[in-house]
Enzyme design. Structure first.
Site, PDB file in Angstrom:
ATOM      1  N   ARG A 113      56.114 -36.003 -48.175  1.00 20.33           N
ATOM      2  CA  ARG A 113      54.876 -35.329 -48.087  1.00 20.33           C
ATOM      3  C   ARG A 113      53.714 -36.225 -47.849  1.00 20.33           C
ATOM      4  O   ARG A 113      53.794 -37.412 -48.295  1.00 20.33           O
ATOM      5  CB  ARG A 113      54.715 -34.487 -49.488  1.00 20.33           C
ATOM      6  CG  ARG A 113      53.467 -33.776 -49.756  1.00 20.33           C
ATOM      7  CD  ARG A 113      53.574 -32.487 -48.998  1.00 20.33           C
ATOM      8  NE  ARG A 113      52.463 -31.631 -49.404  1.00 20.33           N
ATOM      9  CZ  ARG A 113      52.006 -30.568 -48.842  1.00 20.33           C
ATOM     10  NH1 ARG A 113      52.595 -30.173 -47.605  1.00 20.33           N
ATOM     11  NH2 ARG A 113      51.122 -29.532 -49.331  1.00 20.33           N
ATOM     12  N   THR A 392      54.331 -24.771 -40.086  1.00 21.87           N
ATOM     13  CA  THR A 392      55.486 -25.596 -40.750  1.00 21.87           C
ATOM     14  C   THR A 392      56.515 -25.023 -39.808  1.00 21.87           C
ATOM     15  O   THR A 392      56.563 -23.956 -39.184  1.00 21.87           O
ATOM     16  CB  THR A 392      55.557 -25.004 -41.976  1.00 21.87           C
ATOM     17  OG1 THR A 392      54.261 -25.319 -42.547  1.00 21.87           O
ATOM     18  CG2 THR A 392      56.675 -25.450 -42.879  1.00 21.87           C
ATOM     19  N   THR A 410      55.750 -30.188 -41.561  1.00 28.11           N
ATOM     20  CA  THR A 410      54.863 -29.405 -41.006  1.00 28.11           C
ATOM     21  C   THR A 410      53.574 -30.147 -40.859  1.00 28.11           C
ATOM     22  O   THR A 410      53.395 -31.453 -41.307  1.00 28.11           O
ATOM     23  CB  THR A 410      54.035 -28.302 -42.251  1.00 28.11           C
ATOM     24  OG1 THR A 410      53.205 -27.570 -41.703  1.00 28.11           O
ATOM     25  CG2 THR A 410      53.554 -29.066 -43.563  1.00 28.11           C
ATOM     26  N   ASN A 412      50.691 -28.380 -41.407  1.00 30.85           N
ATOM     27  CA  ASN A 412      50.099 -27.460 -42.116  1.00 30.85           C
ATOM     28  C   ASN A 412      49.550 -26.227 -41.221  1.00 30.85           C
ATOM     29  O   ASN A 412      50.711 -25.600 -40.899  1.00 30.85           O
ATOM     30  CB  ASN A 412      48.784 -28.015 -42.869  1.00 30.85           C
ATOM     31  CG  ASN A 412      48.137 -27.063 -43.895  1.00 30.85           C
ATOM     32  OD1 ASN A 412      48.898 -26.288 -44.349  1.00 30.85           O
ATOM     33  ND2 ASN A 412      47.076 -26.828 -44.177  1.00 30.85           N
ATOM     34  N   ASP A 434      45.775 -28.401 -48.530  1.00 34.12           N
ATOM     35  CA  ASP A 434      46.603 -27.752 -49.550  1.00 34.12           C
ATOM     36  C   ASP A 434      46.188 -28.617 -50.898  1.00 34.12           C
ATOM     37  O   ASP A 434      46.664 -27.874 -52.115  1.00 34.12           O
ATOM     38  CB  ASP A 434      48.123 -28.187 -49.359  1.00 34.12           C
ATOM     39  CG  ASP A 434      48.715 -27.417 -48.228  1.00 34.12           C
ATOM     40  OD1 ASP A 434      48.272 -26.296 -47.843  1.00 34.12           O
ATOM     41  OD2 ASP A 434      49.743 -27.809 -47.797  1.00 34.12           O
ATOM     42  N   SER A 463      52.562 -28.297 -52.287  1.00 39.17           N
ATOM     43  CA  SER A 463      53.135 -27.535 -51.446  1.00 39.17           C
ATOM     44  C   SER A 463      53.824 -26.215 -51.643  1.00 39.17           C
ATOM     45  O   SER A 463      54.254 -26.157 -52.891  1.00 39.17           O
ATOM     46  CB  SER A 463      54.229 -28.575 -50.499  1.00 39.17           C
ATOM     47  OG  SER A 463      55.011 -27.828 -49.419  1.00 39.17           O
ATOM     48  N   SER A 464      53.951 -25.403 -50.654  1.00 41.31           N
ATOM     49  CA  SER A 464      54.988 -24.213 -51.183  1.00 41.31           C
ATOM     50  C   SER A 464      56.334 -24.593 -50.315  1.00 41.31           C
ATOM     51  O   SER A 464      57.076 -23.465 -50.443  1.00 41.31           O
ATOM     52  CB  SER A 464      54.140 -22.922 -50.760  1.00 41.31           C
ATOM     53  OG  SER A 464      53.016 -22.747 -51.413  1.00 41.31           O
ATOM     54  N   GLY A 484      55.395 -20.451 -43.412  1.00 41.73           N
ATOM     55  CA  GLY A 484      54.633 -19.533 -43.714  1.00 41.73           C
ATOM     56  C   GLY A 484      53.615 -19.674 -45.086  1.00 41.73           C
ATOM     57  O   GLY A 484      53.036 -18.744 -45.514  1.00 41.73           O
ATOM     58  N   GLY A 485      53.317 -20.770 -45.311  1.00 39.86           N
ATOM     59  CA  GLY A 485      52.369 -21.343 -46.365  1.00 39.86           C
ATOM     60  C   GLY A 485      52.709 -20.632 -47.476  1.00 39.86           C
ATOM     61  O   GLY A 485      53.677 -20.843 -47.838  1.00 39.86           O
TER      62      GLY A 485
HETATM   63  O1  DON Z   1      52.827 -27.160 -47.676  1.00 41.72           O
HETATM   64  C1  DON Z   1      52.537 -25.930 -47.494  1.00 41.72           C
HETATM   65  O2  DON Z   1      52.614 -25.238 -48.313  1.00 41.72           O
HETATM   66  C2  DON Z   1      51.634 -25.669 -46.322  1.00 41.72           C
HETATM   67  N1  DON Z   1      51.054 -26.943 -45.872  1.00 41.72           N
HETATM   68  C3  DON Z   1      52.809 -25.063 -45.384  1.00 41.72           C
HETATM   69  C4  DON Z   1      51.878 -24.395 -44.213  1.00 41.72           C
HETATM   70  C5  DON Z   1      52.659 -23.455 -43.384  1.00 41.72           C
HETATM   71  O3  DON Z   1      53.822 -23.081 -43.886  1.00 41.72           O
HETATM   72  C6  DON Z   1      52.126 -22.840 -42.106  1.00 41.72           C
HETATM   73  N2  DON Z   1      53.332 -21.888 -41.247  1.00 41.72           N
HETATM   74  N3  DON Z   1      53.338 -21.027 -41.198  1.00 41.72           N
END
Ligand code: DON
Length: 580
Positions: A113, A392, A410, A412, A434, A463-464, A484-485
Site C-alpha cells: 500500500r 482498482t 490501484t 485509487n 483514502d 483501504s477496502s 469498487g472502492g
Molecule cells: O483502497 C481502497 O479502498 C480504494 N483506494 C480502492 C479504489 C477502488 O476500488 C476504485 N475502483 N473502482
C-alpha cells in the site's frame, strides 16, 4: 408491536443458528456446468488467470505454461496491467497480494500500500476556511502517496516466485513498446469529460493518452507508451532501485512537487513493502483468508460472514427482499465499525480479534430486526466485547501445483491523480484520499472515519481492497476479489455467499445483481437489474434505495476436483479468465 417483532426475529435467529451452521452448504456439490445454470464459467485443467484485461491474462497464462508458478504469473500480470489497463493497473500506485503456497500450506499477505510522505500531517487537506478541500486529496500533488507496487511485486517474486524480474517484466515492456490496440472500453474511459479535462491540464499526461491536438484515440488505433517501456526496462535492469532511486524517482518527485505535493526522494527511497499475517475466519465450515489492516476488507468480510452464519441465508432465497434486508443490516454494522476502529496497524491498535469474534457477531445480530431497517443514525460503532485472551483492479491466479495468488492493486480513482510524471509514462495515484481528511467528512467513496485513519507522515491510508481465498478441506476453493472502492468488501461478500449459501456456480455468482450498504449514507445501493417487486418490499421495511452504476469487477477462480473454473465479471469489457 415493534418489540414483539424483534422478539420473534430473535427467536427465529436462535432456532436457526443450529440449523444454519449445521445446514448443508451448497458449495459442497461444487456447482459447475448444469442445465439449470444461467451463466457458465471458463474451464481449464492446469492453470488459470482471471484479470480485467485479456492481454494481461494471456501474459499470465504464458508464464504458467513456461513453468512459472502462480507468483511468477501474478507479477507478470501486475506489470502487464500497468500497460494494458492504465486506468487501474499501475507502477505509480499500490495494493495487496495474498499468496497461498501449496507445498508449505501457508498463506502470506503482502502489503504494498502507498505511504503518506513523511511530512504529511492530519490537517493537510483542510483549507484556510477550516474546510476539507477534496481537490487536494484527489487531483493535486498532495493526493499522491509514495507508490508501493514495484516494491511489492519485487518482494513477492524474490521470496515466492521462481523466475527473474527481468523475465516476468518482459511481456509488459513489449506491450508498452509495440503498443496495444485501443479497445472501445479504453477509448471510452479516456474520453470521459472528467478524466480528459484533468489529464489535458498535465502536459505529460496529455502526451501519453491523447493525440497532439488533444483528440482521443479511437478503437483499434495503437497506443504506444515509449516512456513507460523505458521505466519498465530500468526496473528490469536494476530491480526496485530502478524505480525508487535514480532518474525515475527524480522525475516522480519533480512531478509531484510541480503539482504542489510534498513527496521527497527520501520518501521514495524509504518505501517498504511488508509481509503481514492474513486475517482468517470460518463460514459454514469453510476457512476464509483475507487481507489484514491497513485493509479493512478482510476484517469486515469476516465480521459480516460471522453475522450471516447466524441465519439460514440459503433458505431466505437469493436476492429476495428478506436476504437483501439481512445483508444491508449486516453491512451497516460492519461499516459503522470501520469508521471507528480501522487504520494502519503500524500506527493504531486495530481490535482485530474482537471485531472478527463470533460472539461479537452474535451480539450485533441481536440488534437486527426481521422486518424493519434500523436507521443508520441509530447505529454507532459497536461496543466491542472484551476478547478473551482481539479504479482498482483485481486478478486471481492458480497454478498446476495448487498455489494461488489473489491480488488487488490501484491508483485509487480512474487514472489516479491524472498526473503522469514527465519522461516516465507513469501515472501517479491519488490514494491520499483514502485517509479521513477530517472526522466525519466523507471521502471520495462517501466513507467517513476518525483518528484511526487520520493523515500522518509514513502512514498507510485505510483501504477496502479485499483479496480473498476461501479454503475447502484445507485447499484453495475460491480465489477472488474486486475493485469498487467502498463496495469492494460487500461485492466480495456476495460472491462468497452466492456460492456457499445459494448454490450458484461461479459465473452465476459473479453476474448476479449486487447490493451495497455502507452505513452512511443510509441507503441500499442497488444495480438496475434488481426487480421492482423486491425494491417495493425493501422500501416497505424502511430501506431507502438508490440505483447507481454497476458495482465491482470480480475476477474469480474456483478450484475443484474437476479442474479450474473461472469467471471474469461481465460488468467490465475486455476482461477474461483464461487457462490451459
Ligand atoms: O483502497 C481502497 O479502498 C480504494 N483506494 C480502492 C479504489 C477502488 O476500488 C476504485 N475502483 N473502482
Amino acid at each position: 408491536m415493534h418489540q414483539l417483532k424483534a422478539l420473534l426475529w430473535c427467536c427465529a435467529v436462535l432456532l436457526c443458528v443450529g440449523e444454519a451452521i449445521g445446514s448443508r452448504a451448497f458449495a459442497d456439490e461444487s456447482p459447475i456446468y448444469s442445465s439449470m445454470a444461467t451463466a457458465q464459467p471458463v474451464w481449464a485443467e492446469h492453470g488459470m488467470v482471471s484479470s480485467q484485461e485479456a492481454l494481461a491474462s494471456q501474459v499470465g497464462v504464458e508464464i504458467l505454461k513456461r513453468g512459472g508458478n502462480a507468483v511468477d504469473a501474478a507479477v507478470a500480470v501486475g506489470f502487464s496491467l500497468a500497460v494494458t489497463l492504465p486506468r487501474a493497473g499501475n507502477l505509480g500506485g499500490g495494493g495487496f497480494m495474498l499468496v497461498y503456497l501449496a507445498k508449505e500450506n501457508k498463506s502470506i499477505a503482502i502489503d504494498y500500500r502507498e505511504m503518506a510522505p513523511s511530512s504529511a500531517h492530519k490537517d493537510i487537506f483542510i483549507d484556510e476556511a477550516g474546510k476539507v478541500n477534496p481537490k487536494l486529496s484527489l487531483a493535486h500533488g498532495l493526493a499522491v502517496g509514495v507508490p508501493g507496487t514495484v516494491m511489492g511485486m519485487e518482494l513477492a517474486l524474490k521470496k515466492y516466485g521462481t523466475m527473474k524480474l527481468s523475465q516476468v517484466i518482459q511481456p509488459a515492456i513489449q506491450q508498452a513498446k509495440k503498443g496495444i490496440k485501443v479497445t472501445s472500453s479504453l477509448a471510452n474511459s479516456l474520453s470521459h469529460p472528467f478524466i480528459k479535462e484533468r489529464m489535458l491540464e498535465v502536459p505529460a499526461s496529455k502526451a501519453v493518452f491523447y493525440k497532439q491536438d488533444g483528440a482521443n484515440y479511437q478503437p483499434n488505433e495503437w497506443l504506444v507508451q515509449g516512456d513507460l517501456a523505458r521505466s519498465l526496462e530500468l526496473i528490469a535492469k536494476h530491480g526496485s532501485k530502478g524505480f525508487y532511486e535514480g532518474e525515475t524517482a527524480e522525475k516522480i518527485v519533480a512531478a509531484v512537487t510541480a503539482a504542489g505535493g510534498i513527496m521527497t526522494l527520501e520518501d521514495m527511497q524509504n518505501y517498504k513493502a511488508v509481509e503481514r499475517q492474513p486475517v482468517s475466519g470460518t463460514y459454514r465450515g469453510y476457512e476464509v483468508i483475507s487481507m489484514p489492516p491497513p485493509s479493512s476488507g478482510g476484517v469486515h468480510i469476516i465480521e459480516m460472514l460471522n453475522m450471516l452464519e447466524l441465519y439460514p441465508v440459503g433458505e431466505l432465497g437469493h436476492n429476495s427482499a428478506a436476504n437483501i434486508h439481512l445483508l444491508a443490516e449486516v453491512m451497516k454494522r460492519a461499516y459503522a465499525d470501520r469508521s471507528e476502529y480501522l487504520g494502519d496497524p503500524d500506527f493504531v491498535d486495530v481490535p482485530l480479534k474482537a471485531l472478527t469474534d463470533k460472539n461479537y457477531a452474535k451480539h450485533l445480530s441481536k440488534q437486527i430486526h426481521a422486518d424493519k431497517a434500523t436507521p443508520s443514525a441509530q447505529i454507532k460503532p459497536g461496543k466491542l466485547l472484551p476478547y478473551e485472551s482481539d479504479q482498482t483492479t483485481h486478478y486471481s491466479v492458480v497454478d498446476k501445483w495448487g498455489n494461488a495468488v489473489s491480488n488487488t492493486y490501484t491508483l485509487n480513482f480512474s487514472y489516479g491523480s491524472g498526473i503522469v510524471a514527465a519522461g516516465t509514462g507513469i501515472l501517479l495515484n491519488n490514494e491520499m484520499d483514502d485517509f479521513s481528511a477530517m472526522p466525519g467528512v466523507p471521502n471520495g467513496f462517501g466513507l467517513v472515519g476518525g483518528d484511526a485513519n487520520a493523515v500522518q507522515g509514513n502512514k498507510r491510508p485505510l483501504s477496502s481492497m479485499t483479496p480473498t481465498i476461501v479454503m475447502k478441506n484445507g485447499k484453495p476453493f475460491i480465489v477472488t476479489g474486486s475493485p469498487g472502492g467502498s463496495r469492494i468488501i460487500t461485492t466480495t461478500l456476495q460472491v462468497i455467499s452466492n456460492v456457499i449459501d445459494h448454490g450458484l456456480n461461479i459465473a452465476e455468482a459473479t453476474a448476479a445483481p449486487r447490493i451495497h450498504h455502507q452505513w452512511l449514507p443510509d441507503e441500499i445501493r442497488i444495480e438496475k437489474s434488481l426487480n421492482v417487486d423486491t425494491r417495493r418490499l425493501l422500501e416497505a421495511k424502511g430501506h431507502q434505495l438508490s440505483e447507481k452504476s454497476a458495482m465491482g469487477s470480480t475476477q474469480t477462480i474456483m478450484v475443484t476436483d474437476k479442474g479450474l473454473f473461472g469467471a471474469s465479471d461481465p460488468r467490465r469489457a475486455d476482461s477474461a479468465a483464461l487457462g490451459y
